[in-house]
Design a protein around this motif. Sequence first.
Motif, mmCIF file in Angstrom:
data_model
loop_
_atom_site.group_PDB
_atom_site.id
_atom_site.type_symbol
_atom_site.label_atom_id
_atom_site.label_comp_id
_atom_site.label_asym_id
_atom_site.label_seq_id
_atom_site.Cartn_x
_atom_site.Cartn_y
_atom_site.Cartn_z
ATOM 1 N N LEU A 26 0.890 -1.347 -0.113
ATOM 2 C CA LEU A 26 0.175 -0.189 0.060
ATOM 3 C C LEU A 26 1.049 1.170 -0.092
ATOM 4 O O LEU A 26 0.625 2.218 -0.797
ATOM 5 C CB LEU A 26 -0.892 0.119 1.390
ATOM 6 N N TRP A 28 3.736 1.404 -1.121
ATOM 7 C CA TRP A 28 4.459 1.565 -2.665
ATOM 8 C C TRP A 28 3.296 2.313 -3.577
ATOM 9 O O TRP A 28 3.612 2.991 -4.387
ATOM 10 C CB TRP A 28 4.978 0.356 -2.815
ATOM 11 N N CYS A 29 2.167 1.676 -3.247
ATOM 12 C CA CYS A 29 1.095 2.257 -4.411
ATOM 13 C C CYS A 29 0.979 3.735 -4.119
ATOM 14 O O CYS A 29 0.619 4.558 -4.989
ATOM 15 C CB CYS A 29 -0.202 1.428 -4.130
ATOM 16 N N LEU A 32 3.572 5.609 -6.044
ATOM 17 C CA LEU A 32 3.475 5.520 -7.494
ATOM 18 C C LEU A 32 2.329 6.511 -7.510
ATOM 19 O O LEU A 32 2.258 7.287 -8.680
ATOM 20 C CB LEU A 32 2.775 4.232 -7.653
#
Lengths: 175, 57, 51, 531
Positions: A26, A28-29, A32
């Motif tokens: 999460l 990392w998302c 992004l």
Amino acid sequence: MSIESPAKNWLHAPTGTERAWIGLALLWCIVLTLAMPYWHFKGKQNSTGEAYTVEPTRFADRVQQFVDSNKVGEVNGTPIAEPPPGGDAYLQAQMWRFYPVLQFKKGQTYRLHISSLDIQHGFAVLPINMNFQVLPGYDHVLTITPTMAGEFPILCNEFCGIGHHQMTGRIIVTE
Amino acid sequence: MTKEEKSGDLIEKESEHRGDGLHHAPGTFTLTLILLVSFVVYYFANWKALADVWHVR
Amino acid sequence: MSESNDPPVHWLERMLDNTWLLLALGVLIPAISYTLWGLLELANLKAATLP
Amino acid sequence: MTTLDPTVEGALPETEAAGRGNHPPGTFRVCATTGLTVDLAAEKFIKINAVFAVVFLLLGGIAALLLALTRWSAVHLLNAEWYYRMTTFHGLNMLILWILFMEIGILYFAATALLKSRLASVKAGWAGFACMAVGAIMLDAVILAGKADVMMTSYVPLRAHPTFYLAIILVAVGTLIGVINFLATVYIAKRDKTYSGSVPLVVFGAITAAIIAVSTLLHGAGIMIPTFLWSIDVIDHVDPAAYRLVWWGLGHQSQQVNVAAMVSVWYLLGTLTVGAKVLNQGVSRTAFLLYILFINLASAHHLLVDPGVSAGWKIWNTSYAMYLAVLASMIHGYTVPAAVEVALRKQGHTKGLFGWLGAAPWKNPGFSGFFLSLLIFGFIGGITGVTLGTEQINIIAHNTLRIPGHFHATVVGGTSLAFMALAYYVVPLIFRREFPLRWMCRAQPYVFAAGIVLMSLGMSFAGSYGVSRRSWDVEASGALHPVSYDPSVHVWLGVLGIGGSLAFVGLLMFVVPTVLAVFFGKRVEAKMPAW
């Protein structure tokens, strides 16, 4: 078992390494998700999709007018056109050529208008490898600043019929 | 949810207690960490490559 | 579905069991966010002035 | 290495003998291996769909070999005309026909066998199959006749023979009928209470795939019908930008159907091969929910360097509304192998971090295919996909060979390999035929995976130098303005060619035993022989 019905009330929060992994993923998302808007405001390379509708014949006329008033030479039978720094440049894609050859000054910004007279084409600048889509009926405006000098082949990267792989052009960037 | 497991290890017991969830998969966790690291490296390497091309808006 | 003496089923679990709701959401969300929004933008493009 | 004997016996629980679902007498059989009730009508459809799927896989595979040997610049086999024709043929046979026929088979299996239900409508099953089959044959015929050299994408105003568009519409309508038949079966199973509680996870994954498919096929109808009308001069203009937008609602969303179906197959094969259990139903299902809600926005990835759509639209949709569908894939990427790990640890393979992995049944192609599919999809397909699909990064990737480098890792190394792995169970359990040439089957996933990985890397590296996808001649010989690349490009194109050829060998190693098994294999009388 993945192939059997679970009894009701199977919803449970993840635990252990599963919970840790979902947390990391999460996180990392979120990184992004933030990267694209960040680059949109702070980065130098963005594809904003600026475009206008245009009749192909009108576009072709404008390209010819641009070539006539900005022609500085000729290479392989194709005129070279150099727009004034900060000005508008026109590039026409058609089966199977780009017209004209463009000449830019390094570090100057140009409004490059690209459109197609017939079917869809691609606009790829080599060897730096920048790629854009070219559609008939749409004037695609790239506000572009070449950052290096040299001769850059351009290539169609969208299939446009049997001569597709021979559809090339050139951009010359002077110091 | 009734389960009869042959193995009686602690984690399984506890997981039965809580319903679903608690399990022991350190190998998979390591694999996914390797995936995440490769992902991060590849992703930022591409931003780096992008930063080198002409400016465009 | 569930008998009265069962513990209440979590809303998310009920949602995940509701195939028809999921079908509606699965069709509507991309239709609005991707298709309609995109087509609206294309439809509202201005004509080129070609300075 | 210890080989776990993956006899399905023991790996699966005794299914209750009582539950016969809603099958009328005489319309089902009980599988001796899994204890599942198999609806005989659905079984017939699974069989014909699987047979058609493999035929199109072989056709697409032959085209793939020809293409790989053409892109390999030292070989440069086909002429330009046939190269572009075969690119069209390969894309449609692989991405559309092989995968859709397989998926309809999987949907019918999930709704009937796993829900203990009869098929909602046998007539609809035939109608859907007939549309698909007729459409598929028309499609291949019109391409091979040279009337539709337009690539799979057939971007307007490039024009194909009207038969081409009609054939795609037929395939799409047939698939939609199949998907509706699946959803209707899910409905009657619930109505007839053939199961209690929630549907099994694999069925939930199949429902996810079906929902995405409905959205896909509506977009397909939305664009192919006007384009067909344009091709027969009923309407005079299809806008190229709108075409791209709506077409990718078909083209990319269909790949999301593949993702959902593939993940379901991973869960299924985890159970069939090592007896893996779902660790947390809530987590796995919520991840599927994120697919349903957000994954289809990803079609925007194709329009990132297009004129017309704004940066806001691009960024929002490219991020799938916040990378929530990426999160879902990362969750499945953990839960699937973790379930395998937990199952193997419970069977006593507890040594170290990876003792379970060493002890896994690597000689079972159902397992090795599934696990390699997971690794290739995650490590190559997933990472490259999210990166290339980033709005700005797409500038250095759009329409280069990096794109096929990415999707061959997802669709071929991921989905196709998972479906092949599934076939190692479908043939003995549904066709009830034993595989001959078992050594070839055991080696197949490795050969195929190695080929695809090599090819994908070759494409990705060549593409990063700007080599365009779908270009017959990388040197553009004869062009007015010459083009030249870094010479290492030819090394990478060679890797592409070698990898593609190796993958073709892997494909034959799948097709030959499968065809032999289906038509000449020894009958499986009782339980399926262990891999």
